[in-house]
Motif scaffolding. Structure first.
Motif, short mmCIF file in Angstrom:
data_model
loop_
_atom_site.label_atom_id
_atom_site.label_comp_id
_atom_site.label_asym_id
_atom_site.label_seq_id
_atom_site.Cartn_x
_atom_site.Cartn_y
_atom_site.Cartn_z
N LEU A 261 0.86 -1.19 0.00
CA LEU A 261 0.00 0.00 0.00
C LEU A 261 0.89 1.23 0.00
N PRO A 262 0.73 2.14 -0.97
CA PRO A 262 1.58 3.33 -0.99
C PRO A 262 1.34 4.21 0.23
N THR A 263 2.36 4.97 0.60
CA THR A 263 2.26 5.86 1.75
C THR A 263 1.28 6.98 1.46
N ALA A 264 0.49 7.31 2.44
CA ALA A 264 -0.51 8.38 2.27
C ALA A 264 0.16 9.74 2.36
N PRO A 265 -0.22 10.68 1.51
CA PRO A 265 0.32 12.05 1.63
C PRO A 265 -0.26 12.71 2.88
N PRO A 266 0.48 13.64 3.47
CA PRO A 266 -0.03 14.32 4.67
C PRO A 266 -1.21 15.23 4.32
N LEU A 267 -2.07 15.44 5.30
CA LEU A 267 -3.19 16.35 5.09
C LEU A 267 -2.68 17.79 5.05
N PRO A 268 -3.38 18.66 4.34
CA PRO A 268 -2.95 20.07 4.30
C PRO A 268 -3.01 20.70 5.68
N ALA A 269 -2.14 21.67 5.92
CA ALA A 269 -2.09 22.35 7.21
C ALA A 269 -3.33 23.20 7.41
N GLU A 270 -3.83 23.19 8.64
CA GLU A 270 -5.00 24.00 8.96
C GLU A 270 -4.64 25.48 8.96
N PRO A 271 -5.48 26.32 8.39
CA PRO A 271 -5.19 27.76 8.40
C PRO A 271 -5.21 28.30 9.82
N ALA A 272 -4.54 29.45 10.01
CA ALA A 272 -4.46 30.05 11.33
C ALA A 272 -5.86 30.36 11.86
N ASP B 261 -13.46 31.36 4.51
CA ASP B 261 -13.14 30.82 3.18
C ASP B 261 -11.99 29.83 3.26
N ALA B 262 -10.95 30.22 4.00
CA ALA B 262 -9.78 29.34 4.13
C ALA B 262 -10.15 28.05 4.84
N LEU B 263 -11.00 28.15 5.87
CA LEU B 263 -11.41 26.96 6.61
C LEU B 263 -12.29 26.05 5.75
N HIS B 264 -13.20 26.66 4.99
CA HIS B 264 -14.01 25.86 4.07
C HIS B 264 -13.11 25.10 3.09
N GLU B 265 -12.15 25.79 2.51
CA GLU B 265 -11.24 25.18 1.55
C GLU B 265 -10.41 24.09 2.20
N TRP B 266 -9.92 24.35 3.41
CA TRP B 266 -9.08 23.37 4.12
C TRP B 266 -9.88 22.11 4.43
N LEU B 267 -11.09 22.30 4.95
CA LEU B 267 -11.92 21.15 5.29
C LEU B 267 -12.26 20.33 4.04
N SER B 268 -12.59 21.01 2.96
CA SER B 268 -12.91 20.30 1.71
C SER B 268 -11.71 19.52 1.20
N ARG B 269 -10.53 20.12 1.25
CA ARG B 269 -9.31 19.43 0.79
C ARG B 269 -9.01 18.23 1.68
N CYS B 270 -9.17 18.39 2.99
CA CYS B 270 -8.92 17.27 3.90
C CYS B 270 -9.90 16.13 3.64
N GLU B 271 -11.19 16.47 3.49
CA GLU B 271 -12.20 15.44 3.25
C GLU B 271 -11.93 14.73 1.93
N ASN B 272 -11.58 15.48 0.89
CA ASN B 272 -11.28 14.85 -0.40
C ASN B 272 -10.04 13.96 -0.31
N SER B 273 -9.05 14.41 0.46
CA SER B 273 -7.82 13.63 0.61
C SER B 273 -8.10 12.31 1.33
N VAL B 274 -8.87 12.38 2.42
CA VAL B 274 -9.17 11.16 3.19
C VAL B 274 -10.04 10.22 2.37
N GLN B 275 -11.02 10.75 1.66
CA GLN B 275 -11.88 9.90 0.83
C GLN B 275 -11.09 9.26 -0.31
N GLY B 276 -10.16 10.03 -0.90
CA GLY B 276 -9.31 9.47 -1.94
C GLY B 276 -8.42 8.36 -1.41
N ARG B 277 -7.86 8.58 -0.22
CA ARG B 277 -7.03 7.55 0.41
C ARG B 277 -7.86 6.30 0.71
#
Length: 286
Positions: A99-110, A185-201
């Motif tokens: 199983l390939p290594t999972a990429p890290p999740l994007p950093a949460e905005p401040a 906006d940044a939090l919406h984008e971060w959450l969406s990217r994290c959810e897409n990353s986890v679902q893709g994994r």
């Protein structure tokens, strides 16, 4: 700026959903790694039990191919049509995909005042007036500086230049959140990217799990496990079959190395070899 307010409750709910999805992913990964480890142990046992026999059989097949090549060439030199058997393929030892290594999740905005929408242009102007109005100066030099700053503020407001007005406020020391609004906006984008990353994994893990269960070694492992539960010893049977094949190849090699390139026995020997291995795609001449 397209800032849509995100309440604290909404953020907590989205984060809780993300954590739940991550826990499910971790459980799926753990199941995969456990299955992979069990299958890896079976493959190691398989190779330890049968690997040396396969290597010996491959070596005999290679020697047999060399002997039959020489025999076919000698027959053709004597004017007898003879095809060359196809070269044997070495037995590939089983491999298990990783199983390939999972990429890290994007950093949460401040963090910040997440439910604060960007202020209107009029609100920015009022805040600038509160900070820069000359009446709040402590001395004459400060008054002159404030008058010049207010001139710039008035010009920016009159021309509806929000970017300029924000820059003047920030330069005056205003809280950035009160100038540009919260980080929804940044939090919406971060959450969406994290959810897409986890679902893709998760899709990757599930696909690898399906491939692992469909792997020939997994099917062999299941079959051998069932047989061993019945008190049978399938590995012993497999070893005996390999030893029998090795004995047959040794006998073939003994004969093939001693045959004379003459019609009859040599042709029959090549024909039987071709029936088992297939004929070479090379051009054979009479």
């Amino acid at each position: 700026m397209n800032n849509s307010a995100l309440s604290r409750h909404g953020l907590d709910r989205r984060r809780a959903q993300l954590r739940e999805l991550q826990r499910y992913l971790q459980a799926q990964e753990q199941e995969f790694f456990e299955l992979h480890g069990q299958l890896r142990a079976f493959v190691d046992r398989y190779v330890a039990t049968l690997g040396s026999s396969y290597l010996e059989l491959d070596a005999l097949e290679s020697q047999l191919h060399t002997a039959t090549q020489y025999l076919a060439e000698a027959l053709r030199r004597n004017g007898i049509s003879a095809r060359t058997p196809r070269a044997p393929q070495a037995t590939a030892l089983p491999t298990i995909p990783f199983l390939p290594t999972a990429p890290p999740l994007p950093a949460e905005p401040a963090a910040g005042v997440i439910d604060l929408p960007p202020p209107s242009l009029k609100t920015l102007y009022r805040r600038a007036a509160m900070r820069l109005h000359p009446d709040f100066a402590d001395n004459e030099n400060e008054r002159q500086r404030r008058e010049q700053a207010m001139m710039l503020v008035n010009e920016a407001y009159a021309s509806e230049n929000r970017t300029r007005l924000e820059a003047l406020l920030l330069a005056a020391g205003e809280d950035p959140l009160k100038v540009t609004g919260g980080n929804a906006d940044a939090l919406h984008e971060w959450l969406s990217r994290c959810e897409n990353s986890v679902q893709g994994r998760l899709r990757v893990v599930q696909a690898h799990r399906v491939a692992l269960e469909a792997h020939p070694m997994h099917q062999l492992w299941q079959a051998i496990s069932r047989a061993e539960k019945l008190g049978l010893d399938p590995f012993h049977v497999m070893v005996q079959r390999l030893r029998s094949q090795i004995a047959e190849r040794r006998q073939e090699l003994y004969i093939g190395q001693r045959l004379q390139p003459e019609p009859g026995l040599a042709e029959d020997f090549l024909r039987r070899r071709i029936e088992r291995m297939g004929a070479s795609l090379g051009v054979d001449s009479a």
